[in-house]
Design a protein around this motif. Structure first.
Motif, PDB file in Angstrom:
ATOM      1  N   UNK A  32      -6.554   1.608   0.341  1.00 34.27           N
ATOM      2  CA  UNK A  32      -6.255   0.398  -0.265  1.00 34.27           C
ATOM      3  C   UNK A  32      -6.101  -0.689   0.710  1.00 34.27           C
ATOM      4  N   UNK A  33      -5.669  -0.057   1.905  1.00 38.86           N
ATOM      5  CA  UNK A  33      -5.460  -1.354   2.926  1.00 38.86           C
ATOM      6  C   UNK A  33      -5.322  -0.667   4.217  1.00 38.86           C
ATOM      7  N   UNK A  34      -5.686  -1.326   5.336  1.00 37.47           N
ATOM      8  CA  UNK A  34      -5.599  -0.803   6.697  1.00 37.47           C
ATOM      9  C   UNK A  34      -4.691  -1.724   7.397  1.00 37.47           C
ATOM     10  N   UNK A  35      -3.911  -0.618   8.405  1.00 36.06           N
ATOM     11  CA  UNK A  35      -2.665  -1.349   8.836  1.00 36.06           C
ATOM     12  C   UNK A  35      -2.988  -1.064  10.543  1.00 36.06           C
ATOM     13  N   UNK A  36      -2.513  -2.223  11.222  1.00 40.13           N
ATOM     14  CA  UNK A  36      -2.755  -2.217  12.639  1.00 40.13           C
ATOM     15  C   UNK A  36      -1.756  -2.414  13.535  1.00 40.13           C
ATOM     16  N   UNK A  37      -1.443  -1.533  14.375  1.00 38.19           N
ATOM     17  CA  UNK A  37      -0.366  -1.915  15.452  1.00 38.19           C
ATOM     18  C   UNK A  37      -0.683  -2.939  16.469  1.00 38.19           C
ATOM     19  N   UNK A  38       0.316  -3.359  17.223  1.00 41.03           N
ATOM     20  CA  UNK A  38      -0.008  -4.492  18.043  1.00 41.03           C
ATOM     21  C   UNK A  38       0.636  -4.422  19.587  1.00 41.03           C
ATOM     22  N   UNK A  75     -15.245  -5.382   4.962  1.00 43.25           N
ATOM     23  CA  UNK A  75     -14.700  -4.551   3.882  1.00 43.25           C
ATOM     24  C   UNK A  75     -13.821  -5.271   2.969  1.00 43.25           C
ATOM     25  N   UNK A  76     -13.401  -5.088   1.943  1.00 43.15           N
ATOM     26  CA  UNK A  76     -12.579  -5.501   0.766  1.00 43.15           C
ATOM     27  C   UNK A  76     -11.187  -5.014   0.781  1.00 43.15           C
ATOM     28  N   UNK A  77     -10.788  -4.463   1.817  1.00 42.31           N
ATOM     29  CA  UNK A  77      -9.341  -3.675   1.871  1.00 42.31           C
ATOM     30  C   UNK A  77      -8.495  -4.828   2.259  1.00 42.31           C
ATOM     31  N   UNK A  78      -7.190  -4.731   1.865  1.00 39.22           N
ATOM     32  CA  UNK A  78      -6.027  -5.464   2.241  1.00 39.22           C
ATOM     33  C   UNK A  78      -5.671  -5.110   4.047  1.00 39.22           C
ATOM     34  N   UNK A  79      -5.668  -6.141   4.568  1.00 43.86           N
ATOM     35  CA  UNK A  79      -5.459  -5.960   5.885  1.00 43.86           C
ATOM     36  C   UNK A  79      -3.983  -6.503   6.352  1.00 43.86           C
ATOM     37  N   UNK A  80      -3.284  -5.672   7.025  1.00 45.41           N
ATOM     38  CA  UNK A  80      -1.962  -5.677   7.157  1.00 45.41           C
ATOM     39  C   UNK A  80      -1.533  -5.449   8.783  1.00 45.41           C
ATOM     40  N   UNK A  81      -0.615  -6.313   9.378  1.00 41.05           N
ATOM     41  CA  UNK A  81      -0.027  -6.010  10.643  1.00 41.05           C
ATOM     42  C   UNK A  81       1.031  -5.089  10.501  1.00 41.05           C
ATOM     43  N   UNK A  82       1.161  -4.099  11.432  1.00 42.99           N
ATOM     44  CA  UNK A  82       2.190  -3.252  11.127  1.00 42.99           C
ATOM     45  C   UNK A  82       2.671  -2.669  12.530  1.00 42.99           C
ATOM     46  N   UNK A 105     -10.096 -13.104   3.897  1.00 39.53           N
ATOM     47  CA  UNK A 105     -10.029 -11.927   3.144  1.00 39.53           C
ATOM     48  C   UNK A 105      -9.937 -12.156   1.717  1.00 39.53           C
ATOM     49  N   UNK A 106      -9.689 -13.554   1.502  1.00 42.68           N
ATOM     50  CA  UNK A 106      -9.483 -13.942   0.198  1.00 42.68           C
ATOM     51  C   UNK A 106      -7.932 -13.641  -0.401  1.00 42.68           C
ATOM     52  N   UNK A 107      -7.340 -13.876   0.279  1.00 44.87           N
ATOM     53  CA  UNK A 107      -5.957 -13.666  -0.073  1.00 44.87           C
ATOM     54  C   UNK A 107      -5.255 -12.076   0.074  1.00 44.87           C
ATOM     55  N   UNK A 108      -6.021 -11.358   0.956  1.00 48.78           N
ATOM     56  CA  UNK A 108      -5.496  -9.980   1.008  1.00 48.78           C
ATOM     57  C   UNK A 108      -5.193  -9.479   2.402  1.00 48.78           C
ATOM     58  N   UNK A 109      -3.795 -10.131   2.731  1.00 42.51           N
ATOM     59  CA  UNK A 109      -3.271  -9.586   3.901  1.00 42.51           C
ATOM     60  C   UNK A 109      -1.820  -9.826   3.750  1.00 42.51           C
ATOM     61  N   UNK A 110      -1.014  -8.852   4.559  1.00 39.36           N
ATOM     62  CA  UNK A 110       0.216  -9.044   4.773  1.00 39.36           C
ATOM     63  C   UNK A 110       0.556  -8.903   6.134  1.00 39.36           C
TER      64      UNK A 110
END
Length: 292
Positions: A32-38, A75-82, A105-110
């Protein structure tokens, strides 16, 4: 509880076709979401005697906000920085980049933020390392104002904005800000300021202590601890059965989210990363992973 997939930064390589294939597979499997490190730059051990960091100049890291602009189209998944290492970045620029991702994303981020550990990286980006914890809280306050107000005037100890604002504003006003935290001060800060947090421990006594510190921070700030989200992480390298058991343990602890990390499991090529995601998705009963 929402289940996400950790983008395999250090093992996926640089081919955008491969990045696209991985993201499409994660969505098809029911994550349901993708997380990416930085990390922006890596240190060359030859120039830093005694270097012991987990990443170096040869470790691959796609820049999260640019990556998310690409993923938002496929993708339509939520995108998250982690997590974004916020104190080494310009606050207003992070606000702008995150707002753009939120729009695309239409409001799909954290936006997960943290302090980082690498002074080499801070130096390269022209930011001081030693006061990064003190600066973080002020940065988060400014981010939220920039995401919700047409014109902002802000005069802090570290941040200065005079009658300026973002256009367009994001869909989410404000975008949720989550903290990565492991030290006691950082855990208390998460409770005081964050919308949610990313524990750095597996289920067990150390995690119980961390949860208590976050709750104490929230209560001291007059906040309801139960209002904070919590995203655990499980490693495919531990094996499918162990990963499935840990996901169940996170659910029992009341986690709102869990991320599945396939790095470090010996995967060679994107197909093996996708296979690892499939096996865990099947083990925990994600609806789209019922058949091979």
């Amino acid at each position: 509880m929402r289940i996400g997939a950790v983008f395999p930064q250090t093992e996926i390589g640089s081919d955008p076709v491969v990045v696209r294939a991985w993201a499409a597979a994660a969505e098809e499997l029911g994550y349901q979401h993708i997380l990416a490190y930085d990390h922006v730059v890596g240190a060359d051990p030859a120039g830093h005697p005694g270097w012991s960091g987990p990443y170096d100049v040869d470790s691959t890291f796609h820049e999260p906000f640019v990556l998310f602009g690409y993923l938002a189209a496929i993708t339509s998944l939520e995108l998250v920085t982690n997590v974004i290492i916020l104190p080494q970045r310009q606050t207003a620029l992070v606000a702008k980049q995150a707002a753009e991702v939120d729009l695309l994303t239409g409001g799909r981020t954290r936006i997960g933020v943290g302090l980082g550990w690498n002074p080499v990286e801070y130096q390269a980006l022209g930011k001081p390392f030693t006061d990064r914890g003190r600066r973080l809280g002020e940065q988060v306050e400014l981010l939220r104002r920039l995401w919700t107000e047409r014109s902002v005037t802000f005069s802090g100890e570290y941040e200065q904005v005079t009658a300026a604002g973002l256009a367009p504003l994001p869909v989410q006003r404000p975008i949720p800000v989550w903290f990565g935290a492991s030290s006691p001060p950082a855990l208390r800060r998460a409770g005081q300021l964050a919308d949610g947090w990313f524990p750095q421990h597996r289920p067990g006594p150390a995690l119980d202590e961390a949860i208590a510190l976050v709750r104490a921070g929230a209560e001291a700030a007059g906040r309801e601890p139960a209002s904070l989200g919590m995203e655990g992480r499980v490693a495919a390298s531990a094996g499918v059965d162990t990963a499935a058991a840990e996901i169940a343990a996170w659910r029992e602890l009341g986690a709102s989210h869990v991320g599945v990390n396939t790095m470090g499991a010996g995967a060679v090529g994107v197909d093996q990363h996708i296979r690892a995601l499939f096996e865990i998705a099947q083990a925990i009963g994600l609806p789209r992973a019922e058949v091979d």
